[in-house]
Write a protein that holds these residues in place. Structure first.
Motif, PDB file in Angstrom:
ATOM      1  N   LYS A 198       0.826  -1.217   0.000  1.00 56.63           N
ATOM      2  CA  LYS A 198       0.000   0.000   0.000  1.00 56.63           C
ATOM      3  C   LYS A 198       0.855   1.260   0.000  1.00 56.63           C
ATOM      4  O   LYS A 198       0.643   2.174  -0.793  1.00 56.63           O
ATOM      5  N   SER A 243       4.025   1.585  -0.733  1.00 56.24           N
ATOM      6  CA  SER A 243       4.848   1.667  -1.952  1.00 56.24           C
ATOM      7  C   SER A 243       4.028   2.200  -3.126  1.00 56.24           C
ATOM      8  O   SER A 243       4.521   2.996  -3.931  1.00 56.24           O
ATOM      9  N   ASP A 269       5.378  -6.887 -11.379  1.00 55.28           N
ATOM     10  CA  ASP A 269       6.748  -7.072 -11.900  1.00 55.28           C
ATOM     11  C   ASP A 269       7.336  -8.427 -11.536  1.00 55.28           C
ATOM     12  O   ASP A 269       8.318  -8.861 -12.134  1.00 55.28           O
TER      13      ASP A 269
HETATM   14  N1  LIG Z   1       8.700  -6.214  -6.418  1.00 57.34           N
HETATM   15  C1  LIG Z   1       7.817  -5.418  -5.819  1.00 57.34           C
HETATM   16  N2  LIG Z   1       7.885  -5.224  -4.478  1.00 57.34           N
HETATM   17  C2  LIG Z   1       6.972  -4.415  -3.900  1.00 57.34           C
HETATM   18  C3  LIG Z   1       5.943  -3.767  -4.651  1.00 57.34           C
HETATM   19  N3  LIG Z   1       5.175  -3.044  -3.790  1.00 57.34           N
HETATM   20  C4  LIG Z   1       5.722  -3.227  -2.566  1.00 57.34           C
HETATM   21  N4  LIG Z   1       6.792  -4.048  -2.612  1.00 57.34           N
HETATM   22  C5  LIG Z   1       7.616  -4.481  -1.455  1.00 57.34           C
HETATM   23  O1  LIG Z   1       6.755  -5.085  -0.501  1.00 57.34           O
HETATM   24  C6  LIG Z   1       7.136  -4.749   0.840  1.00 57.34           C
HETATM   25  C7  LIG Z   1       5.971  -4.097   1.588  1.00 57.34           C
HETATM   26  O2  LIG Z   1       5.691  -2.835   1.013  1.00 57.34           O
HETATM   27  P1  LIG Z   1       4.883  -1.687   1.803  1.00 57.34           P
HETATM   28  O3  LIG Z   1       4.563  -0.664   0.774  1.00 57.34           O
HETATM   29  O4  LIG Z   1       5.592  -1.254   3.035  1.00 57.34           O
HETATM   30  O5  LIG Z   1       3.566  -2.496   2.218  1.00 57.34           O
HETATM   31  P2  LIG Z   1       2.312  -2.017   3.082  1.00 57.34           P
HETATM   32  O6  LIG Z   1       1.124  -2.665   2.472  1.00 57.34           O
HETATM   33  O7  LIG Z   1       2.279  -0.539   3.206  1.00 57.34           O
HETATM   34  O8  LIG Z   1       2.641  -2.703   4.483  1.00 57.34           O
HETATM   35  P3  LIG Z   1       2.036  -2.354   5.944  1.00 57.34           P
HETATM   36  O9  LIG Z   1       2.110  -0.874   6.142  1.00 57.34           O
HETATM   37  O10 LIG Z   1       2.950  -3.114   6.845  1.00 57.34           O
HETATM   38  O11 LIG Z   1       0.648  -2.879   5.964  1.00 57.34           O
HETATM   39  C8  LIG Z   1       8.359  -3.853   0.704  1.00 57.34           C
HETATM   40  O12 LIG Z   1       9.508  -4.659   0.845  1.00 57.34           O
HETATM   41  C9  LIG Z   1       8.238  -3.308  -0.723  1.00 57.34           C
HETATM   42  O13 LIG Z   1       9.477  -2.969  -1.286  1.00 57.34           O
HETATM   43  C10 LIG Z   1       5.904  -3.999  -6.076  1.00 57.34           C
HETATM   44  O14 LIG Z   1       5.043  -3.496  -6.829  1.00 57.34           O
HETATM   45  N5  LIG Z   1       6.865  -4.829  -6.592  1.00 57.34           N
END
Ligand SMILES: Nc1nc2c(ncn2[C@@H]2O[C@H](COP(=O)(O)OP(=O)(O)OP(=O)(O)O)[C@@H](O)[C@H]2O)c(=O)[nH]1
Ligand SMILES: [Mg+2]
Length: 209
Positions: free
Chosen positions: A37, A39, A146
């Motif tokens: 989310k 990211s 990706d």
């Molecule tokens: N390869 C790849 N990795 C991704 C992508 N989006 C997120 N990640 C990876 O996934 C992990 C979690 O990403 P976050 O964006 O912190 O996820 P979140 O959903 O905000 O997580 P919480 O806040 O803990 O709920 C990180 O290591 C990112 O680098 C993507 O589109 N591609």
């Protein structure tokens, strides 16, 4: 179209009373813990680290508000489905999100972020069913594309579509790493933002004398 790059951090809310005045539409970002989310938000606003991300689930624990161009709020929500936090913490997040979604009158769209690599999880299904029941606009985004070949992307997306009873036009395949799907995401979100009317600040009702 809204210029999502003109963005600034506004506040972190740990309770409904701390939300900013509903003077702009909200677009909220929901999904399982660690799905990407934060990211996705960084990619949307073209900043590498406006929103803190982490390889450890459970990073985002409050409602984080960002203001775009004096016209729109982006809201990063805590993730669901992460077992490693205490029951009590989980329930208080859940409670805050439930109260937020059911009471925020200016909620223009909930972006439901789902990992394209995996089968549909029950919690994702339940979230979509709940938003449909509430008649809250939502946009499914299948992320981490990706990590898959184009062929596998299409195959997995079709399986998720079937599980959610959607068609390909209803959702976006996305990658925060490559920017795949970014243009569609920006244009769909601009549309949602325009779809609800709010009273801008300074134009409140003035009582006749
Ligand atoms: N390869 C790849 N990795 C991704 C992508 N989006 C997120 N990640 C990876 O996934 C992990 C979690 O990403 P976050 O964006 O912190 O996820 P979140 O959903 O905000 O997580 P919480 O806040 O803990 O709920 C990180 O290591 C990112 O680098 C993507 O589109 N591609
Ligand atoms: Mg996060």
């Amino acid at each position: 179209m809204i210029d999502f790059r003109k963005v600034q951090f506004l506040l972190s809310a740990h309770a409904i009373g701390q939300l900013p005045a509903p003077v702009y539409p909200d677009i909220a970002f929901a999904g399982r813990s660690n799905v990407g989310k934060s990211s996705l938000l960084n990619r949307l606003v073209d900043r590498s680290n406006l929103v803190k991300t982490s390889s450890k689930p459970g990073k985002t624990q409050s409602l984080n508000y960002f203001l775009v161009e004096e016209s729109l709020y982006l809201v990063d929500l805590p993730g669901y489905g992460y077992a490693q936090v205490s029951q009590q913490t989980r329930q208080s997040w859940q409670g805050l999100i439930t109260e937020y979604v059911t009471t925020r009158s200016t909620l223009a769209c909930v972006v439901v972020i789902i990992d394209l690599r995996h089968e549909l999880k029950q919690l994702d299904r339940e979230l979509v069913d709940w938003l449909r029941y509430l008649d809250t606009p939502y946009l499914p985004v299948y992320t981490k594309a990706d990590k898959l070949s184009r062929n596998q992307q299409m195959k997995n997306a079709a399986a998720l579509d079937a599980g959610l009873t959607l068609t390909a036009d209803d959702r976006i395949i996305f990658s925060s790493s490559t920017g795949q799907g970014l243009d569609s995401l920006r244009s769909r979100l601009s549309g949602f933002a325009r779809s609800i009317s709010v009273t801008p600040p300074g134009e409140g009702f003035i009582a006749p004398i």
